[in-house]
Write a protein that holds these residues in place. Structure first.
Motif, mmCIF file in Angstrom:
data_model
loop_
_atom_site.group_PDB
_atom_site.id
_atom_site.type_symbol
_atom_site.label_atom_id
_atom_site.label_comp_id
_atom_site.label_asym_id
_atom_site.label_seq_id
_atom_site.Cartn_x
_atom_site.Cartn_y
_atom_site.Cartn_z
ATOM 1 N N TRP A 1 4.316 13.166 -10.920
ATOM 2 C CA TRP A 1 3.879 11.957 -10.228
ATOM 3 C C TRP A 1 2.483 12.083 -9.628
ATOM 4 O O TRP A 1 1.769 11.090 -9.517
ATOM 5 C CB TRP A 1 4.873 11.613 -9.116
ATOM 6 C CG TRP A 1 6.240 11.252 -9.597
ATOM 7 C CD1 TRP A 1 6.560 10.586 -10.737
ATOM 8 C CD2 TRP A 1 7.484 11.537 -8.939
ATOM 9 N NE1 TRP A 1 7.923 10.424 -10.840
ATOM 10 C CE2 TRP A 1 8.522 11.002 -9.741
ATOM 11 C CE3 TRP A 1 7.831 12.167 -7.743
ATOM 12 C CZ2 TRP A 1 9.870 11.095 -9.391
ATOM 13 C CZ3 TRP A 1 9.160 12.265 -7.400
ATOM 14 C CH2 TRP A 1 10.170 11.732 -8.216
ATOM 15 N N LYS B 1 0.820 -1.208 0.000
ATOM 16 C CA LYS B 1 0.000 0.000 0.000
ATOM 17 C C LYS B 1 0.858 1.263 0.000
ATOM 18 O O LYS B 1 0.406 2.331 -0.385
ATOM 19 C CB LYS B 1 -0.927 0.008 1.219
ATOM 20 C CG LYS B 1 -1.973 -1.100 1.202
ATOM 21 C CD LYS B 1 -2.894 -0.987 2.402
ATOM 22 C CE LYS B 1 -3.972 -2.067 2.362
ATOM 23 N NZ LYS B 1 -4.888 -1.982 3.542
ATOM 24 N N ARG B 2 2.106 1.077 0.454
ATOM 25 C CA ARG B 2 3.023 2.219 0.545
ATOM 26 C C ARG B 2 4.423 1.717 0.212
ATOM 27 O O ARG B 2 4.928 0.784 0.845
ATOM 28 C CB ARG B 2 2.977 2.813 1.943
ATOM 29 C CG ARG B 2 3.645 4.171 2.100
ATOM 30 C CD ARG B 2 3.415 4.686 3.519
ATOM 31 N NE ARG B 2 4.030 5.991 3.753
ATOM 32 C CZ ARG B 2 3.421 7.159 3.588
ATOM 33 N NH1 ARG B 2 2.170 7.185 3.170
ATOM 34 N NH2 ARG B 2 4.042 8.297 3.838
ATOM 35 N N CYS C 1 2.739 5.124 -8.406
ATOM 36 C CA CYS C 1 1.712 6.139 -8.110
ATOM 37 C C CYS C 1 0.472 5.921 -8.969
ATOM 38 O O CYS C 1 -0.663 6.110 -8.504
ATOM 39 C CB CYS C 1 2.274 7.537 -8.332
ATOM 40 S SG CYS C 1 3.438 8.107 -7.073
ATOM 41 N N ASN D 1 -0.046 10.912 -5.101
ATOM 42 C CA ASN D 1 0.398 9.699 -4.413
ATOM 43 C C ASN D 1 1.884 9.705 -4.079
ATOM 44 O O ASN D 1 2.366 8.815 -3.378
ATOM 45 C CB ASN D 1 0.071 8.457 -5.251
ATOM 46 C CG ASN D 1 -1.398 8.095 -5.190
ATOM 47 O OD1 ASN D 1 -2.030 8.220 -4.139
ATOM 48 N ND2 ASN D 1 -1.958 7.665 -6.300
ATOM 49 N N ASN E 1 -2.078 3.747 -7.599
ATOM 50 C CA ASN E 1 -2.636 4.253 -6.346
ATOM 51 C C ASN E 1 -1.883 3.735 -5.122
ATOM 52 O O ASN E 1 -2.468 3.532 -4.050
ATOM 53 C CB ASN E 1 -4.128 3.935 -6.232
ATOM 54 C CG ASN E 1 -4.961 4.770 -7.190
ATOM 55 O OD1 ASN E 1 -4.678 5.951 -7.385
ATOM 56 N ND2 ASN E 1 -5.971 4.157 -7.789
ATOM 57 N N ILE E 2 -0.583 3.519 -5.298
ATOM 58 C CA ILE E 2 0.280 3.144 -4.183
ATOM 59 C C ILE E 2 0.987 4.413 -3.695
ATOM 60 O O ILE E 2 1.631 5.108 -4.484
ATOM 61 C CB ILE E 2 1.317 2.092 -4.619
ATOM 62 C CG1 ILE E 2 0.605 0.788 -5.011
ATOM 63 C CG2 ILE E 2 2.343 1.841 -3.525
ATOM 64 C CD1 ILE E 2 1.518 -0.239 -5.645
ATOM 65 N N LYS E 3 0.817 4.742 -2.427
ATOM 66 C CA LYS E 3 1.548 5.875 -1.871
ATOM 67 C C LYS E 3 3.041 5.577 -1.986
ATOM 68 O O LYS E 3 3.508 4.544 -1.513
ATOM 69 C CB LYS E 3 1.168 6.101 -0.412
ATOM 70 C CG LYS E 3 -0.202 6.722 -0.208
ATOM 71 C CD LYS E 3 -0.200 8.192 -0.637
ATOM 72 C CE LYS E 3 -1.548 8.837 -0.375
ATOM 73 N NZ LYS E 3 -1.578 10.239 -0.854
ATOM 74 N N THR E 4 3.778 6.467 -2.610
ATOM 75 C CA THR E 4 5.169 6.182 -2.932
ATOM 76 C C THR E 4 6.090 7.254 -2.366
ATOM 77 O O THR E 4 5.982 8.432 -2.715
ATOM 78 C CB THR E 4 5.359 6.079 -4.460
ATOM 79 O OG1 THR E 4 4.450 5.109 -4.980
ATOM 80 C CG2 THR E 4 6.789 5.673 -4.794
#
Length: 316
Positions: A46, A3-4, A23, A49, A26-29
């Motif tokens: 980017w 998720k991150r 990103c 996210n 929808n992965i917090k990066t």
């Protein structure tokens, strides 16, 4: 489930593309690099996210802070050849130590140097015969990862090209062609070589990282087949609507330039890749993960040229 994520080296070619790919999923990066200014500039590309985190990979505390905030850690840091030894080992040791301490999986973007000389397309099980200083160092780094006790993915890529790949062989050539009709091409122009459009590489690695069964293994991520320098010149000529020729740069020329240029001096031992290129076999990936993204060279080279042109205009 990721998720991150943390992308270490986010302002480099692969780091930028990987941050973009994660990103978009929808992965917090966490985008980690030394230059906060460059990170902030890229954040516009980017989107929301991306989480900016400036720091120095040679500083264990900076690495640990980024690692603790992520579900998975991507190592896409690249540094100039003259600093490889000992800095690559120090950086990797810092990352692996933090990943082991905080129980984080580790994904490593590697090149093909550790394969050494190969007479046929190299599969993951092909014997590795590194015969250069850089190839032996990359193999040592691989062994560090495999013996670290950290869940890992090691991904081998051919030479990159595409947006934000300023230190690559093709960028070296294409940036010259923008202003004149002749460009220096490292190696013979009639030998088929493999390159990978960097966004394809990032997409493939992002997908690989999301597959729980891909960890603890080495993977090859090849490009869209092979291409010669002459074929690249033809694509460039068609796109720019003018005649373009490449002048081959031979080993003795690289050695001569290296008297004044440390980067070129370091590249001399890698000239074998322009005489007996290493081609990657990606059948393992396609059998277990899915179809590899393969942007046709014509499309990828045109996009790269447009990126170089736009940057040139913005700088004026």
């Amino acid at each position: 489930m990721i998720k991150r994520a943390a992308v270490l080296g986010a302002t480099g070619g692969m780091g930028y593309a990987l941050t973009e790919a994660l990103c978009r999923r929808n992965i917090k990066t966490i985008a980690f690099a030394r230059s906060e200014e460059n990170l902030l500039n890229f954040k516009e590309d980017w989107g929301p996210n991306a989480v900016i985190h400036s720091g120095d990979a040679l500083n264990p505390e900076d690495i640990e802070k980024a690692v603790t905030e992520a579900d998975a850690v991507f190592h896409a840091i690249n540094i100039p050849y003259p600093h490889w030894d000992p800095e690559l080992s120090i950086i990797l040791d810092n990352i692996l130590h933090a990943c082991r301490k905080h129980h984080k999986p580790f994904i490593y973007a590697d090149n093909i140097y550790s394969y050494g000389l190969q007479s046929s397309p190299a599969a993951e099980v092909s014997p590795k015969n590194p015969h250069t200083k850089k190839g032996k160092l990359r193999q040592t780094l691989i062994e560090m990862i495999e013996n670290s006790g950290v869940p890992y993915i090691i991904a081998h890529f051919p030479d990159f090209y595409g947006p934000h790949t300023g230190n690559t062989l093709l960028h070296y050539t294409l940036s010259q062609i923008i202003e004149k009709n002749k460009g220096m091409f490292v190696g013979k122009t009639d030998i088929p070589r493999e390159f990978i459009y960097i966004k394809d590489g990032a997409e493939a690695l992002a997908e690989l990282s999301l597959n729980e069964n891909s960890y603890g293994e080495v993977w090859n991520i090849p490009g869209a087949g092979t291409i010669t320098g002459e074929e690249i010149a033809s694509i460039v000529s068609n796109h720019l609507n003018r005649g373009v020729t490449f002048r081959p740069v031979h080993k003795w020329m690289i050695r001569a330039i290296g008297i004044f240029d440390p980067m070129m001096r370091e590249y001399t031992e890698l000239m074998y890749l322009n005489q007996t290129p290493v081609i990657l076999d990606g059948s393992k990936y396609e059998a277990r993960i899915g179809t590899l993204p393969k942007t046709p060279y014509e499309t990828g080279i045109k996009r790269t040229l447009e990126h170089v042109l736009n940057n040139r205009k913005a700088a004026l």
